[in-house]
Write an enzyme that holds these catalytic residues in place. Structure first.
Site, short mmCIF file in Angstrom:
data_model
loop_
_atom_site.label_atom_id
_atom_site.label_comp_id
_atom_site.label_asym_id
_atom_site.label_seq_id
_atom_site.Cartn_x
_atom_site.Cartn_y
_atom_site.Cartn_z
N ARG A 1 0.82 -1.22 0.00
CA ARG A 1 0.00 0.00 0.00
C ARG A 1 0.86 1.27 0.00
O ARG A 1 0.46 2.29 -0.57
CB ARG A 1 -0.94 0.00 1.21
CG ARG A 1 -2.14 -0.90 0.98
CD ARG A 1 -3.14 -0.78 2.08
NE ARG A 1 -4.44 -1.22 1.62
CZ ARG A 1 -5.42 -1.61 2.41
NH1 ARG A 1 -5.26 -1.59 3.71
NH2 ARG A 1 -6.57 -1.99 1.91
N LYS B 1 -21.47 -17.00 -0.56
CA LYS B 1 -22.90 -16.84 -0.30
C LYS B 1 -23.59 -15.82 -1.20
O LYS B 1 -23.01 -14.79 -1.54
CB LYS B 1 -23.08 -16.39 1.15
CG LYS B 1 -22.72 -17.46 2.16
CD LYS B 1 -22.91 -16.93 3.55
CE LYS B 1 -22.81 -18.05 4.58
NZ LYS B 1 -22.95 -17.55 5.94
N GLY C 1 -12.51 -8.70 -1.79
CA GLY C 1 -12.40 -9.91 -0.98
C GLY C 1 -11.28 -10.83 -1.39
O GLY C 1 -10.13 -10.42 -1.53
N GLY D 1 -13.67 -3.34 0.06
CA GLY D 1 -15.04 -2.85 0.26
C GLY D 1 -15.45 -1.75 -0.71
O GLY D 1 -16.58 -1.76 -1.21
P1 AMP Z 1 -16.39 -14.72 -0.69
O1 AMP Z 1 -15.63 -14.20 0.49
O2 AMP Z 1 -17.87 -14.57 -0.58
O3 AMP Z 1 -15.85 -14.20 -2.02
O4 AMP Z 1 -16.19 -16.30 -0.68
C1 AMP Z 1 -14.95 -16.88 -0.86
C2 AMP Z 1 -14.97 -18.21 -0.20
O5 AMP Z 1 -15.94 -19.03 -0.79
C3 AMP Z 1 -13.66 -18.93 -0.33
O6 AMP Z 1 -13.16 -19.16 0.97
C4 AMP Z 1 -14.03 -20.25 -1.00
O7 AMP Z 1 -13.34 -21.37 -0.48
C5 AMP Z 1 -15.49 -20.37 -0.71
N1 AMP Z 1 -16.17 -21.24 -1.68
C6 AMP Z 1 -16.22 -21.09 -2.99
N2 AMP Z 1 -16.90 -22.09 -3.56
C7 AMP Z 1 -17.29 -22.92 -2.58
C8 AMP Z 1 -18.04 -24.13 -2.54
N3 AMP Z 1 -18.52 -24.69 -3.65
N4 AMP Z 1 -18.26 -24.69 -1.33
C9 AMP Z 1 -17.77 -24.12 -0.22
N5 AMP Z 1 -17.06 -22.97 -0.19
C10 AMP Z 1 -16.82 -22.38 -1.36
#
Ligand code: AMP
Length: 396
Positions: free
Chosen positions: A36, A197, A354, A377
């Site tokens: 940074r 999610k 993220g 963010g």
């Molecule tokens: P996010 O922070 O919402 O971008 O989610 C990223 C996280 O989602 C990572 O830690 C991945 O390991 C997890 N992830 C992605 N695909 C899957 C899946 N099919 N089942 C479980 N975790 C997942």
């Protein structure tokens, strides 16, 4: 664009207050990752080259309006001097007599770092008095902290109403990349949204379906969309209570002419661990005792075709559980395809938010993307179509 750049500012002999994001990791008083800090070098160097005197405003950690000695910015001085190649003075407050004294003592060619803006309660309240006290130290305001632009704070928003303001080089690069990806992009535009999610990315999905031509959904959130279509996903991570919401997003996409791409085949395993025994099955054939951990090879081939037919790509979130091999395969392959098309000049590719930066770094594809935002963010809020107070404040 209504905001000014450094090119349009007369800085000769002027004290330039520069809001930077140097919230770097520090262990035992030593900076362990100076990324940074390195990113602000073009802005500070340009201000110095124009004869301006840069005075840095920054936050560090979350002291919540109190002086917390462990969250002082002072230990960053050596790392700043190393990156900038000039002397960096330090003032123990970002307003008042100590700051004024340090500004007065600042010689041309030197930089001054002011103490953590969040030591003042007014900072996170976008307090006008605090902003006025900061503004009193200089003649021009430059915001180079895109990653803090989603917050309306005294040093990111209110201060820009007081002084002539401009975007720094890093802010400029972020805004141009984002404008190229979603503002006025070359079409067709494809968005990849992956990750765990649906519930954390509702605003993102809602905004994207009305703006992009193709939306590739991957990761755990794709499972929720499969559930919404009546598919049994066994033990997979899925938000069953979000099925209605997923159906609404699908309907909105259809009405907007946005093609949604869900995986046609998936990689399933019985354990969430590296090297777990796995198999490829059609997306509607996940065994009851298994979970989907990645998109399958046929899905990857389809994604590659969508990328080939696109001129712009915007990417947030992994396509599978990318931290544990071999469930990083789809993310790696799709990232490699995007990198290849970008290198060939066929695609403008922008990614961020993220885990995305980590996933693309791991895939070895990050360097070939047109732009990788490390803003987290702020990048996500921008993708969600929200106004960023720090950017809006520069538009006057
Ligand atoms: P996010 O922070 O919402 O971008 O989610 C990223 C996280 O989602 C990572 O830690 C991945 O390991 C997890 N992830 C992605 N695909 C899957 C899946 N099919 N089942 C479980 N975790 C997942």
């Amino acid at each position: 664009m209504a905001w000014k750049t450094l090119d349009e500012m007369d800085l000769a002999g002027k004290v330039v207050l520069v809001r930077v994001d140097i919230n770097v990791p520090v262990e035992n008083g030593v900076v362990t990752d100076a990324t940074r800090i390195e990113k602000i070098v073009p802005t500070i160097s340009d201000i110095l080259a124009k004869g301006g005197k840069p005075v840095l405003l920054a936050h560090f950690g979350r002291p919540k309006g109190k002086v917390v000695p462990e969250m002082s910015l002072k230990p960053l001085v050596p790392a700043l001097e190393k990156a900038l190649g000039v002397k960096v003075a330090f003032a123990p407050d970002c307003i008042g007599a100590p700051a004024k004294k340090a500004v007065a003592a600042l010689a041309e060619g030197e930089v001054l770092l002011l103490e953590n803006t969040r030591f003042h309660e007014g900072e996170e309240k976008n307090d006008a008095e605090l902003a006025a006290a900061m503004a009193a130290l200089g003649e021009v305001y430059v915001n180079d902290a895109f990653s803090a632009a989603h917050r309306a704070h005294s040093s990111t928003a209110a201060i820009a109403q007081i002084l002539p303001s401009a975007a720094g080089r890093l802010m400029e690069a972020e805004l141009k990349a984002l404008e190229a990806a979603l503002g006025n992009p070359a079409r067709p535009v494809t968005a990849v949204v992956g990750g765990a999610k649906v519930s954390t990315k509702l605003d993102l999905l809602g905004n994207l379906v009305s703006k992009v031509d193709h939306l590739v959904i991957g990761g755990g959130m794709a499972n929720t969309f499969l559930v919404a279509q009546g598919i049994d996903v066994g033990k997979s991570l899925a938000e069953h209570d979000m099925a209605d919401t997923a159906r609404e997003i699908l309907a909105k996409a259809k009405a907007a002419g946005c093609a949604i791409h869900l995986p046609v085949d998936v990689v399933v395993a019985r354990e969430f661990k590296a090297g777990a025994e796995n198999e490829v099955v059609p997306a509607d054939a996940c065994p009851a005792d298994a979970m989907i951990l990645d998109a399958g090879p046929e899905a990857v081939a389809q994604i590659a075709k969508v990328f080939e037919a696109s001129k712009t790509l915007i990417w947030n979130g992994p396509l599978g559980a990318f931290e544990i091999a071999p469930f990083d395969a789809a993310t790696n392959a799709a990232a490699a395809k995007a990198a290849e098309l970008t290198r060939a000049g066929a695609l403008i590719s922008v990614a961020g938010g993220g885990d995305t930066v980590a996933a693309l770094n791991k895939a070895g594809a990050a360097a070939d993307f047109s732009y990788i935002s490390t803003a987290g963010g702020a990048f996500l809020e921008w993708m969600e179509g929200k106004e960023l107070p720090g950017v809006a404040a520069l538009m006057h």
